[in-house]
Design a protein around this motif. Structure first.
Motif, PDB file in Angstrom:
ATOM      1  N   SER A  47       0.866  -1.186   0.000  1.00  0.00           N
ATOM      2  CA  SER A  47       0.000   0.000   0.000  1.00  0.00           C
ATOM      3  C   SER A  47       0.907   1.242   0.000  1.00  0.00           C
ATOM      4  N   PRO A  48       0.452   2.283  -0.610  1.00  0.00           N
ATOM      5  CA  PRO A  48       1.297   3.485  -0.684  1.00  0.00           C
ATOM      6  C   PRO A  48       1.536   4.075   0.709  1.00  0.00           C
ATOM      7  N   SER A  49       2.660   4.574   0.847  1.00  0.00           N
ATOM      8  CA  SER A  49       2.965   5.224   2.122  1.00  0.00           C
ATOM      9  C   SER A  49       2.239   6.561   2.182  1.00  0.00           C
ATOM     10  N   PRO A  50       1.634   6.874   3.283  1.00  0.00           N
ATOM     11  CA  PRO A  50       0.933   8.158   3.373  1.00  0.00           C
ATOM     12  C   PRO A  50       1.907   9.316   3.496  1.00  0.00           C
ATOM     13  N   LEU A  51       3.115   9.009   3.768  1.00  0.00           N
ATOM     14  CA  LEU A  51       4.038  10.087   4.045  1.00  0.00           C
ATOM     15  C   LEU A  51       4.800  10.534   2.818  1.00  0.00           C
ATOM     16  N   ARG A  52       5.200   9.584   2.068  1.00  0.00           N
ATOM     17  CA  ARG A  52       6.026   9.972   0.934  1.00  0.00           C
ATOM     18  C   ARG A  52       5.445   9.381  -0.329  1.00  0.00           C
ATOM     19  N   LEU A  53       5.568  10.194  -1.311  1.00  0.00           N
ATOM     20  CA  LEU A  53       5.219   9.716  -2.633  1.00  0.00           C
ATOM     21  C   LEU A  53       6.269   8.687  -3.052  1.00  0.00           C
ATOM     22  N   ARG A  54       5.856   7.647  -3.780  1.00  0.00           N
ATOM     23  CA  ARG A  54       6.750   6.629  -4.310  1.00  0.00           C
ATOM     24  C   ARG A  54       7.417   5.818  -3.207  1.00  0.00           C
ATOM     25  N   GLU A  55       6.770   5.871  -2.098  1.00  0.00           N
ATOM     26  CA  GLU A  55       7.211   4.946  -1.067  1.00  0.00           C
ATOM     27  C   GLU A  55       6.027   4.105  -0.662  1.00  0.00           C
ATOM     28  N   PHE A  56       6.310   2.865  -0.361  1.00  0.00           N
ATOM     29  CA  PHE A  56       5.203   1.937  -0.121  1.00  0.00           C
ATOM     30  C   PHE A  56       5.470   1.164   1.134  1.00  0.00           C
ATOM     31  N   TRP A  79      -1.037  11.048  -5.346  1.00  0.00           N
ATOM     32  CA  TRP A  79      -0.754  12.450  -4.947  1.00  0.00           C
ATOM     33  C   TRP A  79      -0.585  12.503  -3.451  1.00  0.00           C
ATOM     34  N   LEU A  80      -0.006  13.559  -3.073  1.00  0.00           N
ATOM     35  CA  LEU A  80       0.261  13.769  -1.665  1.00  0.00           C
ATOM     36  C   LEU A  80       0.115  15.251  -1.408  1.00  0.00           C
ATOM     37  N   VAL A  81      -0.690  15.570  -0.396  1.00  0.00           N
ATOM     38  CA  VAL A  81      -0.826  16.992  -0.039  1.00  0.00           C
ATOM     39  C   VAL A  81       0.224  17.275   1.020  1.00  0.00           C
ATOM     40  N   ASP A  82       0.985  18.241   0.752  1.00  0.00           N
ATOM     41  CA  ASP A  82       2.103  18.557   1.646  1.00  0.00           C
ATOM     42  C   ASP A  82       1.861  19.928   2.238  1.00  0.00           C
ATOM     43  N   GLY A  83       2.075  20.059   3.506  1.00  0.00           N
ATOM     44  CA  GLY A  83       1.901  21.364   4.132  1.00  0.00           C
ATOM     45  C   GLY A  83       2.031  21.248   5.618  1.00  0.00           C
ATOM     46  N   PRO A  84       1.863  22.291   6.290  1.00  0.00           N
ATOM     47  CA  PRO A  84       1.968  22.237   7.743  1.00  0.00           C
ATOM     48  C   PRO A  84       0.816  21.467   8.338  1.00  0.00           C
ATOM     49  N   ARG A  85       1.047  20.878   9.484  1.00  0.00           N
ATOM     50  CA  ARG A  85       0.002  20.139  10.166  1.00  0.00           C
ATOM     51  C   ARG A  85      -0.606  20.978  11.291  1.00  0.00           C
ATOM     52  N   THR A  86       0.252  21.698  11.918  1.00  0.00           N
ATOM     53  CA  THR A  86      -0.217  22.517  13.028  1.00  0.00           C
ATOM     54  C   THR A  86       0.268  23.955  12.798  1.00  0.00           C
ATOM     55  N   LEU A  87      -0.594  24.842  13.069  1.00  0.00           N
ATOM     56  CA  LEU A  87      -0.303  26.252  12.707  1.00  0.00           C
ATOM     57  C   LEU A  87      -0.833  27.134  13.821  1.00  0.00           C
ATOM     58  N   TYR A 138      -6.933  15.210   5.234  1.00  0.00           N
ATOM     59  CA  TYR A 138      -5.672  15.836   5.643  1.00  0.00           C
ATOM     60  C   TYR A 138      -6.063  16.769   6.774  1.00  0.00           C
ATOM     61  N   TYR A 139      -5.698  16.407   7.977  1.00  0.00           N
ATOM     62  CA  TYR A 139      -6.105  17.232   9.119  1.00  0.00           C
ATOM     63  C   TYR A 139      -5.100  18.344   9.357  1.00  0.00           C
ATOM     64  N   LEU A 140      -5.680  19.475   9.481  1.00  0.00           N
ATOM     65  CA  LEU A 140      -4.842  20.667   9.721  1.00  0.00           C
ATOM     66  C   LEU A 140      -5.367  21.313  11.006  1.00  0.00           C
ATOM     67  N   THR A 141      -4.500  21.491  11.946  1.00  0.00           N
ATOM     68  CA  THR A 141      -4.905  22.104  13.206  1.00  0.00           C
ATOM     69  C   THR A 141      -4.405  23.554  13.219  1.00  0.00           C
ATOM     70  N   VAL A 142      -5.337  24.397  13.338  1.00  0.00           N
ATOM     71  CA  VAL A 142      -4.955  25.824  13.403  1.00  0.00           C
ATOM     72  C   VAL A 142      -5.281  26.319  14.812  1.00  0.00           C
ATOM     73  N   LEU A 143      -4.295  26.888  15.442  1.00  0.00           N
ATOM     74  CA  LEU A 143      -4.488  27.334  16.828  1.00  0.00           C
ATOM     75  C   LEU A 143      -4.386  28.854  16.903  1.00  0.00           C
ATOM     76  N   GLN A 144      -5.050  29.341  17.877  1.00  0.00           N
ATOM     77  CA  GLN A 144      -4.947  30.811  18.123  1.00  0.00           C
ATOM     78  C   GLN A 144      -3.596  31.076  18.760  1.00  0.00           C
ATOM     79  N   SER A 145      -2.892  31.906  18.090  1.00  0.00           N
ATOM     80  CA  SER A 145      -1.568  32.200  18.654  1.00  0.00           C
ATOM     81  C   SER A 145      -1.723  33.183  19.812  1.00  0.00           C
ATOM     82  N   THR A 146      -0.927  33.021  20.714  1.00  0.00           N
ATOM     83  CA  THR A 146      -1.020  33.894  21.876  1.00  0.00           C
ATOM     84  C   THR A 146      -0.046  35.052  21.797  1.00  0.00           C
TER      85      THR A 146
END
Lengths: 1290, 145
Positions: A944-953, A1117-1125, A1282-1290
């Motif tokens: 099964s394809p790796s969720p982390l990297r493209l072309r990795e299984f 495909w793989l969506v790449d980006g920050p996870r927590t912001l 693709y879960y993205l957590t956005v937090l209120q910055s203090t």
């Protein structure tokens, strides 16, 4: 038909005639003995008159004339009841004599049934039977209850030489010496007396005699005296033309001349005397008596009044006086008188009168319960009815009544019953009622076995003569008769009857009948010492499988005993023991085809043909037609018959089976062969063969012992009860010429030789079944043309395992030997299953196994692996290879048990002769090996394809040990090819804690698989660095000394090639770049329990090919980006940049469009999707055999695995906005990747699922048109979470 | 149950295609052949009698001492494909007087025989080797004879 002319009529006219009692002095007899007979015998021929022409007047006034008349003469001493024992002895002698006469015919063959029928129609039943019947009837003569045997007259003969002749006459009729009949008062002693003076002319002139005669006349009355002069021819013996005495005296030696002193005058004188006696004295006296008696009877019994009186009187008699014979009747009683009247009337042929009197008396006797007399009268009534040709029914009824009454009397009536029965039978026969006659014969059978045997035999002839003839009854009764004959030691008669039976039961399928008849006739012949015939019959019953064991032993024992008695060995064609299963016959010979083993020879020719098609020169291919000039290559003879080679055995397989329950020893089983030295005599030889087969047999045996032109093998075996054995016989020709196999011979129990000729009809059947090889006409199949010796390769593969585990990899050696001096060359080889057996290269032969598989150093040495020459074509041994002499030629082979099951491997080796002169220019050696492959490890991969990297299984490997007891050490896993790098996720110690895989154990381990192929990206096109890729991982702990196996070493790569080819067909289409092949190397642990695996070090390889990585469709495909912001939402909304990596793993150019959706995908719209997803799910996880190609359309990845949570989270999370372009089109080259920037805007902190996009892809159609049908040209994929957590910055 | 009973089915050319001794009497060695002889001889009678009546059951047609032969004649079986016409006769040699039982026995065996004939693998006129048939016949014999 005149009753008098019928056999019965004749018999009655002969037997029921007036009896004349003869009394003679010794001197009379002496005179007669000069002529060779007694006085009575001298007179007998002249006692029957054919044309006497005497007028007779009995009770009625109407006279009639008698033409035929007969007197019966008896000496007074013979006028009494015959002694039963003497009579029996006499009868027995009659039978025995008859048997002796038949003996000469006994050795002849059994008559044909048609012949039997014919002879019976002409009345040709054995003639002695009639004679016997007559004798049997005479047993009961002179009984006291019948009057027709009572003498009507007395002839007193005194010689002229006697002293005081007159006194002699008186003395002769002395009552003391008279028969008891006359003295007991049964008959009237006052009978007619006739005085005869016999004068012998040799004693002197007749004067004295005439003087005495005159004296006699004075004393006894003129009419009752007569003079007989005899022996007149004193000088020379008289020869009588057709001697009248000859037919009456059976026991006279032919040299003796009967009546030699009687000249013609004497004979005439005797004739006149007898005629005079009957016509002038006896008949008139009888007439007289009839008339007198009739008057008396009429007076006392006729008329109504007398009848009443009679009845009354009889009723009044006491019952107490009853004895078995009823009351005693004296001659003067009315009953006796009526009986005498009846009998006299019968003798004078006044049947009406006789009948009326018999009727009268029968009721009286019945009332008196004088059963014997009653029966006798009934019997006479029946005869009288018959003779007067009146009611048949009455006649038969009377006979039956009489017969039954006699039988009721028990033993005392038996003889009478027999006589009555015989007359009855004759009566029935006369009227052609043979069918009814036979049971009567059957009923005549009494206690006397010998008599009943004769009666049964006659009964059987009756059945034969009935219309239509009842052959089966005929046979049955003959058998019964024969058994009885045998019981009385009349073996010859027994054989005679059984011989007739044979014709009836010829070829019968009634097994017990057949066995019975043949067994007994065989035994009897043996007892007569005619063992040859006995053996012939006994042979018929050998295959008696239906009989009980005891009977079988008896049959076989007797048979062998008889054979031994003959003292010579019999040669019997088609001996039934043991049974040859001719359909099992199989001839194995080697012409240009030679076989390495028996199983190879048993393999279908077609299979070999298809295997060898490419190797063989074209002229011998199966598809030649007649247009090709084959005859140029092979002469006509060679084409017509099978070819075999001098010194090489022709083998014949044949099955023997034992139908019996007892075991039989069979020895010396050999083939019967014929060898003729020159080939040109082939045709003439076969012609001679048909007539001179027997001759051939003996010579062939001699030949085989001489070892002259061929050599036959000899086999001995013991066949147990009901067993079947396949025997291989062989014949080895030693000279050129023609060899013909004619049949097989064997010796049963060391005494009897059986042979069986192979007949062509059987073979024809055989070829139809396709068991025989060759396409020649069937009758040629046993004929071989022997060519001169040519080399023959013998080959073997060793050590060939018979039983192994799947995946087992071995190093084998093919060894070829050529025992002849002539070298062979141009060797070619073809193997039916290259997946199992691979041809190595010559340098392998010395290399150590398995170390040759190891990587010597880290440098990959894939140079010598050249799968392209490993195609299915023929392997050519290197030029100049020739095999000759004692040293074997070896060639390495690689063996790998590819799949579990029972496998037959076929190997065909072609070679050509070193010298061209031979007829056979090339030969093939066919080897066959059978192999049992057990399942061992079962390996499956799931990628099964790796969720982390493209072309990795991520790869999950499941290994199950399917053996029952074996444990394995899993050594190494390799991916094939240079593109894939694999690495373990866990150390091997954790995967295999015990370092081995026990029987039945299953293990899963996870690996990562990385595609290291150079990727064409838009950004960096030249950034690929060629660096060594780790395609092998060791699954053993690091410290262990096991080296790494080289996947590109020769056997492994070759076998992998075939595995790929094999699995291809069941799997993916070709050329998919997204597939990966794994090879798992394992070794069985050295265990003491299983000896078969102990010695050589083993390597097992398991190949899993074409494991597809592209399970998600061509586009990944793989969506790449920050996870927590962290973002300060008080300032502004948050813009987040994301990158989408796209990769086209297909071989075609793809157009990809990404649509971002701002609205929430509602549950309703998602529904079809979720349905699809639910189809895909957990099946894949459980099933670990093959990853079935999932339908790629509209299927999103199931990597995320948390789909149910998605819709929940969607509802709770506040929306976000895609802020980039809502639709992006990308053009992706094959095997290339691209990056697309994406942007979203988020307005409040939270957790966002960025799956609101849809990916459409569209593949450009490729040149390889066929592939497109299986592969979808376009599809649509929903985005994955693709879960993205956005937090209120203090 | 009869002490002696020998049942036999005779096909064309007087070939026996089924034989069994179904009596209770202990088997004597020579009994088998005697029974065959009697039955075989009785075929002569059957041959005449079969065409004189339309009844299948011919009752007792022959006897030998105290043994009686009863015969049941089946309808002529014609096979147009094999060009056969088979006139099968069931023959029972027995010493019992149970006429009704014998008739029932024959009728039931006839049914069994028809089932055998219906078997496409059975060549009409060949030997009946079915063990099932044998068991059934023996059971019937126990029941009726």
């Amino acid at each position: 038909m005149d009753p008098a002319k019928t056999p019965l009529g004749q018999m009655l006219l002969d037997e029921i005639t007036p009896v004349v009692m003869v009394l003679s002095t010794p001197l009379v007899e002496e005179a007669c003995f000069k002529n060779g007979f007694s006085f009575l015998q001298m007179l007998t021929p002249f006692c029957s008159f054919h044309n006497i022409d005497v007028p007779v007047r009995t009770a009625s006034d109407q006279p009639y004339r008698l033409q035929k008349f007969k007197l019966r003469l008896f000496y007074a001493s013979d006028v009494r009841k015959p002694d039963l024992e003497v009579a029996k002895e006499h009868l027995k002698q009659v039978i025995t004599e008859a048997g002796e006469k038949e003996l000469s015919e006994l050795s002849l063959d059994a008559p044909e049934i048609s012949h039997v029928l014919e002879s019976s129609e002409s009345g040709n039943t054995p003639s002695w039977l009639q004679f016997f019947n007559k004798e049997l009837i005479r047993v009961v003569s002179f009984s006291d209850h019948e009057a027709f045997d009572h003498p009507v007259a007395c002839l007193l003969a005194v010689s002229s030489k006697d002293e005081q002749p007159i006194n002699r006459f008186v003395d002769l009729f002395n009552t003391n010496k008279l028969p008891s009949l006359l003295n007991d008062g049964v008959m009237d002693p006052k009978i007619l007396k006739h005085y005869l003076l016999v004068h012998d002319n040799q004693d002197g002139p007749v004067d004295r005699a005439t003087k005495i005669l005159a004296e006699m006349r004075g004393t006894f009355g003129t009419s009752d005296c007569a003079l007989l002069c005899m022996n007149s021819s004193s000088d020379s013996p008289v020869k009588h033309e057709d001697n009248p005495w000859a037919s009456y005296n059976s026991n006279v030696s032919p040299g003796q001349d009967l009546g030699c002193f009687l000249n013609i005058d004497d004979v005439n004188e005797i004739k006149d005397l007898m005629q005079d006696l009957s016509s002038k004295h006896i008949i008139p006296s009888m007439e007289q008596k009839i008339r007198v008696l009739n008057q008396q009877v009429s007076a006392t019994r006729k008329g109504f009044r007398n009848q009443i009186k009679n009845l009354w009187w009889r009723k009044g008699k006491e019952d107490g006086v009853d004895s078995i014979n009823g009351p005693m009747y004296t001659f003067s009683s009315t009953e006796s008188q009526i009986r005498v009247l009846g009998d006299y009337a019968f003798m004078l042929r006044d049947y009406e009168l006789a009948l009326s009197n018999y009727r009268l008396i029968s009721t009286d006797y019945k009332l008196d319960k004088a059963w014997k007399r009653y029966a006798a009268v009934q019997e006479m009534m029946g005869l009288a009815y018959f003779m007067s040709d009146q009611s048949r029914k009455e006649a038969e009824y009377c006979m039956e009544n009489a017969f039954n009454t006699y039988l009721k009397l028990g033993s005392s009536g038996q003889q009478n019953a027999t006589r009555c029965g015989l007359w009855w039978v004759e009566m029935l026969k006369t009227r052609d009622q043979y069918k009814e006659a036979a049971p009567v014969y059957f009923r005549i059978c009494g206690e006397d076995i010998l008599h009943s045997a004769v009666m049964l035999e006659q009964a059987s002839y009756c059945y034969l003569m009935s219309k239509p003839s009842m052959l089966r009854k005929f046979g049955f009764h003959l058998v019964l008769s024969g058994d009885r004959y045998n019981k009385c030691d009349q073996v010859k008669h027994a054989i005679r009857t059984y011989r007739s039976v044979l014709s009836v039961f010829k070829g019968t399928t009634w097994s017990y009948i057949k066995d019975h008849v043949h067994f007994h006739i065989g035994q009897w012949y043996a007892s007569l010492g005619m063992c040859d015939v006995a053996v012939k019959h006994m042979l018929e019953i050998l295959a008696c499988g239906h009989q009980s064991k005891k009977t079988q032993e008896l049959f076989l024992g007797d048979f062998l005993q008889i054979v031994q008695k003959t003292g010579r060995t019999f040669e019997v064609s088609k001996l039934q023991l043991p049974v040859i299963n001719i359909s099992s016959l199989k001839v194995i010979f080697e012409d240009h085809r030679t076989f390495g083993s028996l199983s190879a020879a048993n393999t279908k020719e077609g299979l070999w043909h298809s295997l060898e098609e490419e190797m063989l020169p074209s002229f011998s291919a199966a598809k030649t037609n007649w247009l090709e000039l084959q005859s140029k290559l092979i002469s006509k003879n060679y084409r017509d018959s099978n070819v075999c080679v001098e010194g090489e055995a022709v083998k014949v397989n044949i099955e023997f089976s034992n139908p019996l329950q007892i075991s039989i020893p069979v020895s010396g089983v050999t083939l019967i062969c014929k060898h003729s030295p020159s080939t040109s005599e082939v045709t003439s030889g076969t012609k001679n063969d048909i007539d001179g087969k027997c001759e051939e047999l003996t010579t062939s045996r001699d030949l085989s012992s001489d070892n002259s032109s061929f050599l036959v093998s000899e086999v001995d075996f013991l066949l147990g009860g009901g067993e079947t054995t396949m025997v291989q016989l062989s014949v080895t020709p030693r000279d050129e010429g023609t060899l013909e196999i004619l049949g097989v011979r064997w010796k049963l129990s060391g005494t009897i030789v059986g042979f069986h000729n192979f007949e062509f009809s059987h073979v024809k059947k055989n070829t139809a079944k396709g068991r025989r090889k060759g396409k020649r006409s069937p009758n040629e199949n046993f004929k071989f043309l022997v060519t001169k010796s040519i080399p023959k390769l013998q080959g073997s593969i060793h050590p060939f395992p018979e039983k192994t585990y799947a995946g087992d990899l071995r190093h084998l050696v093919l060894e070829l030997r050529n025992s002849s001096e002539i070298p062979v060359k141009n060797l070619k080889m073809k193997i039916s299953h290259p997946r199992f057996l691979n041809i190595g290269s010559p340098e392998n032969i010395k290399s150590e196994f398995p170390s040759c598989l190891m990587k010597i150093d880290s440098v990959p040495s894939g140079a010598n692996a050249n799968p392209s020459n490993m195609s299915d074509t023929v392997f050519l041994f290197p030029e100049g290879t020739s095999v000759q002499g004692v040293t074997p030629f070896s060639w390495p082979l690689w063996f790998r048990a590819a799949v579990p099951g029972d496998i037959s491997l076929y190997i065909s080796i072609y070679y050509e002769m070193g010298d061209i002169s031979s007829v056979i220019r090339y030969r093939t050696l066919r080897l066959q090996y059978n192999l049992q492959v057990l399942p061992s490890l079962d390996v499956s991969f799931q990628i099964s394809p790796s969720p982390l990297r493209l072309r990795e299984f991520l790869v999950r490997m499941d290994v199950v040990n399917k053996t029952a007891s074996e444990s394995f050490q899993v050594n190494q896993l390799s991916s094939i090819g240079s593109d894939w790098e694999i690495s373990l996720l866990q150390p091997p110690e954790t995967i295999f804690p015990s370092l081995s895989l026990m029987a039945g154990q299953a293990i899963s381990c996870f690996l990562t698989l990385k595609n290291c192929r150079r990727i064409l990206t838009f950004e960096d096109t030249g950034s690929s660095i060629s660096m060594p890729i780790r395609s092998d991982i060791k699954l053993v702990p690091q410290g262990s000394e096991d080296p790494v196996y080289n996947m590109s070493s020769e056997p492994l790569v070759n076998f992998h090639h075939y595995e790929r080819q094999q699995q291809e067909f069941s799997h993916e289409p070709l050329g998919d770049l997204n597939t990966v092949d794994f090879v798992l190397i394992s070794r069985p642990l050295q265990s003491d329990t299983n000896a078969s695996f102990s010695d050589p070090p083993h390597v097992m390889s398991h190949h899993a090919c074409h494991c597809s990585t592209a399970s998600t469709g061509p586009i990944s495909w793989l969506v790449d980006g920050p996870r927590t912001l962290h973002h300060d939402f008080s300032a502004s909304f948050c813009e987040i940049n994301l990158k989408m990596h796209l990769y086209n793993s297909s071989g075609a150019t793809a157009f990809v469009r990404i649509n971002t959706l701002d609205y929430t995908v509602t549950g309703g719209q998602l529904n079809p999707l979720s349905v699809v997803q639910s189809v895909t799910p957990s099946d894949n996880q459980a099933g670990w055999h093959d990853i079935t190609p999932v339908n790629e359309v509209k299927v999103t990845s199931n990597v995320t695995g948390s789909q149910p949570g998605k819709s929940l989270s969607l509802g709770s999370v506040s929306p976000y906005i895609w802020s980039g372009s809502s639709s992006t089109n990308v053009h992706l080259e094959p095997m290339s990747s691209a990056q697309i920037p994406l942007q979203i805007c988020v307005f409040s902190p939270g957790i966002y699922d960025l799956s609101n996009y849809v990916l459409h892809w569209n593949l450009l159609p490729e040149d390889r048109g066929g592939q497109d049908e299986t592969r979808q040209p376009s599809g649509k994929c929903l985005g994955y979470t693709y879960y993205l957590t956005v937090l209120q910055s203090t | 149950m009869a002490t002696t009973a020998c049942f036999i089915i005779v096909s064309r050319n007087d070939i026996p295609i089924y034989e069994s001794e179904v009596g209770t009497a202990t088997k004597r060695e020579d009994a088998a052949q005697l029974h065959q002889f009697i039955l075989h001889a009785a075929l002569d009678i059957v041959q005449d009698l079969a065409w004189t009546t339309s009844a299948m059951y011919l009752k007792s047609i022959d006897r030998f001492n105290d043994l009686v032969v009863s015969v049941y004649v089946t309808a002529v079986y014609c096979d147009i494909f094999l060009d056969l016409s088979i006139h099968t006769r069931f023959m029972l040699l027995h010493d019992s007087r149970n006429d009704d039982g014998i008739k029932s026995f024959f009728q039931e065996v006839h049914e069994l025989y028809i089932k055998i004939l219906l078997n496409p693998l059975y060549l009409p006129g060949s030997r009946i080797t079915s063990s099932h048939f044998d068991t059934k016949v023996r059971a019937l014999a126990r029941k009726y004879l």
